[in-house]
Design an enzyme around this catalytic site. Structure first.
Site, PDB file in Angstrom:
ATOM      1  N   LYS A 119       4.197   5.427   4.654  1.00 20.36           N
ATOM      2  CA  LYS A 119       3.611   4.090   4.757  1.00 20.36           C
ATOM      3  C   LYS A 119       3.502   3.613   6.205  1.00 20.36           C
ATOM      4  O   LYS A 119       3.234   2.432   6.444  1.00 20.36           O
ATOM      5  CB  LYS A 119       4.445   3.104   3.935  1.00 20.36           C
ATOM      6  CG  LYS A 119       4.506   3.474   2.453  1.00 20.36           C
ATOM      7  CD  LYS A 119       5.335   2.485   1.656  1.00 20.36           C
ATOM      8  CE  LYS A 119       5.418   2.900   0.189  1.00 20.36           C
ATOM      9  NZ  LYS A 119       6.173   1.931  -0.633  1.00 20.36           N
TER      10      LYS A 119
ATOM     11  N   PRO B 277       0.833  -1.209   0.000  1.00 19.83           N
ATOM     12  CA  PRO B 277       0.000   0.000   0.000  1.00 19.83           C
ATOM     13  C   PRO B 277       0.866   1.257   0.000  1.00 19.83           C
ATOM     14  O   PRO B 277       1.880   1.331   0.694  1.00 19.83           O
ATOM     15  CB  PRO B 277      -0.794  -0.133   1.304  1.00 19.83           C
ATOM     16  CG  PRO B 277      -0.793  -1.590   1.623  1.00 19.83           C
ATOM     17  CD  PRO B 277       0.526  -2.106   1.125  1.00 19.83           C
ATOM     18  N   GLU B 278       0.452   2.249  -0.796  1.00 16.92           N
ATOM     19  CA  GLU B 278       1.202   3.494  -0.858  1.00 16.92           C
ATOM     20  C   GLU B 278       0.597   4.511   0.104  1.00 16.92           C
ATOM     21  O   GLU B 278      -0.385   4.252   0.789  1.00 16.92           O
ATOM     22  CB  GLU B 278       1.261   3.983  -2.299  1.00 16.92           C
ATOM     23  CG  GLU B 278       1.892   2.930  -3.219  1.00 16.92           C
ATOM     24  CD  GLU B 278       2.351   3.454  -4.574  1.00 16.92           C
ATOM     25  OE1 GLU B 278       2.671   4.659  -4.685  1.00 16.92           O
ATOM     26  OE2 GLU B 278       2.405   2.644  -5.525  1.00 16.92           O
TER      27      GLU B 278
ATOM     28  N   ARG C 135      11.516  -3.567  -7.337  1.00 19.58           N
ATOM     29  CA  ARG C 135      10.170  -3.616  -7.911  1.00 19.58           C
ATOM     30  C   ARG C 135      10.244  -3.356  -9.409  1.00 19.58           C
ATOM     31  O   ARG C 135      11.186  -2.721  -9.899  1.00 19.58           O
ATOM     32  CB  ARG C 135       9.259  -2.562  -7.259  1.00 19.58           C
ATOM     33  CG  ARG C 135       9.170  -2.657  -5.744  1.00 19.58           C
ATOM     34  CD  ARG C 135       8.526  -3.954  -5.262  1.00 19.58           C
ATOM     35  NE  ARG C 135       7.166  -4.065  -5.735  1.00 19.58           N
ATOM     36  CZ  ARG C 135       6.124  -3.463  -5.150  1.00 19.58           C
ATOM     37  NH1 ARG C 135       6.319  -2.693  -4.089  1.00 19.58           N
ATOM     38  NH2 ARG C 135       4.901  -3.643  -5.609  1.00 19.58           N
TER      39      ARG C 135
END
Length: 278
Positions: free
Chosen positions: A52, A2-3, A266
């Site tokens: 975060k 989640p950002e 990523r």
């Protein structure tokens, strides 16, 4: 993972549901039993986020510190039967009142800490584009770290010590929106380019909070921004992207194939033709 917009919205919803209440806090899974015992039955002062990281403040200088990591979720049920909800799955921590139940599953961090520890955590993080009223959220702090580094800008944007809350989707999309070469080292990024990146994040992240979706396509951005300005309902049935998860597909602007490469652990997505800006 989640950002920042997701954590910001979660903190807002936890604050709405539990601030001023004294929830029963348990650890159905058992891994957080001791921590739960330290805060159960204690009044919640409020919930906030930074990037975060999520912080729930309790009376008595105790803070629940949560980082969801890659798989964590924190769900809130507000039904009239919330207090009777059975436990489903591996619930690390549960907040429960007569009206609300919040279940935390799979977090990377779940710990009861002091305000001093919170200050230590925040001291390691860069500015948060969603926390503009906080003096610590100064884009110049990020710029200082960026223009001294030879790491590529796509890697620096994922470094939470540089910029808090930005993850893989926002970095890919914002770099495309501004036509920035993701592999330009920080030392080669112009100050004006960094300011444009920051301003775009400041504009986009609140739309993510409002819609629970990452909105980056210009037409959709304009639509959501207009609806928010007019005070109407914000409805977005789908979310498109310029480059994220579109490897091998044609660029929506120039038709070149979207590329992908692992950067900072990523999959980065970009258009080699459009993104040449230094």
């Amino acid at each position: 993972m989640p950002e920042g917009h997701t954590l910001f919205a979660l903190a807002r919803d936890l604050d709405t549901a539990f601030a001023g209440t004294s929830p029963t806090v348990t650890s159905p899974q058992g891994k957080f039993a001791h921590g739960a015992s330290l805060i159960s039955g204690t009044e919640v002062e409020g919930a906030t986020s930074w990037g975060k990281h999520l912080f729930v403040d309790f009376v008595g200088d105790r803070v629940l510190w949560v980082h969801l990591g890659l798989i964590g979720t924190f769900t809130i049920d507000t039904s009239s039967y919330a207090g009777e909800l059975p436990v489903v799955g591996q619930v690390r921590c549960r907040f429960a009142t007569e009206d609300h139940v919040a279940d935390l599953r799979g977090p990377m961090v779940c710990d009861v800490v002091t305000p001093e520890k919170v200050d230590e955590v925040l001291g390691r993080l860069g500015p948060d584009p969603l926390r503009l009223t906080d003096v610590r959220s100064d884009p110049d702090l990020a710029w200082t770290r960026i223009h001294r580094s030879r790491k590529p800008i796509a890697e620096l944007l994922m470094d939470q010590a540089v910029l808090a809350g930005v993850g893989n989707v926002y970095r890919s999309e914002v770099l495309f929106r501004l036509r920035v070469n993701p592999f330009r080292p920080g030392t080669a990024i112009k100050r004006s380019t960094w300011q444009a990146i920051w301003d775009d994040l400041v504009a986009l992240l609140p739309l993510g909070v409002a819609t629970s979706k990452i909105v980056t396509i210009h037409d959709q951005v304009d639509e959501v921004a207009r609806a928010l300005e007019e005070g109407g309902d914000v409805r977005l049935d789908s979310r498109d992207s310029y480059v994220y998860k579109r490897a091998g597909e044609p660029c929506l602007v120039c038709g070149s194939r979207i590329r992908t490469e692992v950067v900072a652990g990523r999959n980065l997505f970009w258009c080699g033709n459009c993104q040449r800006r230094s």
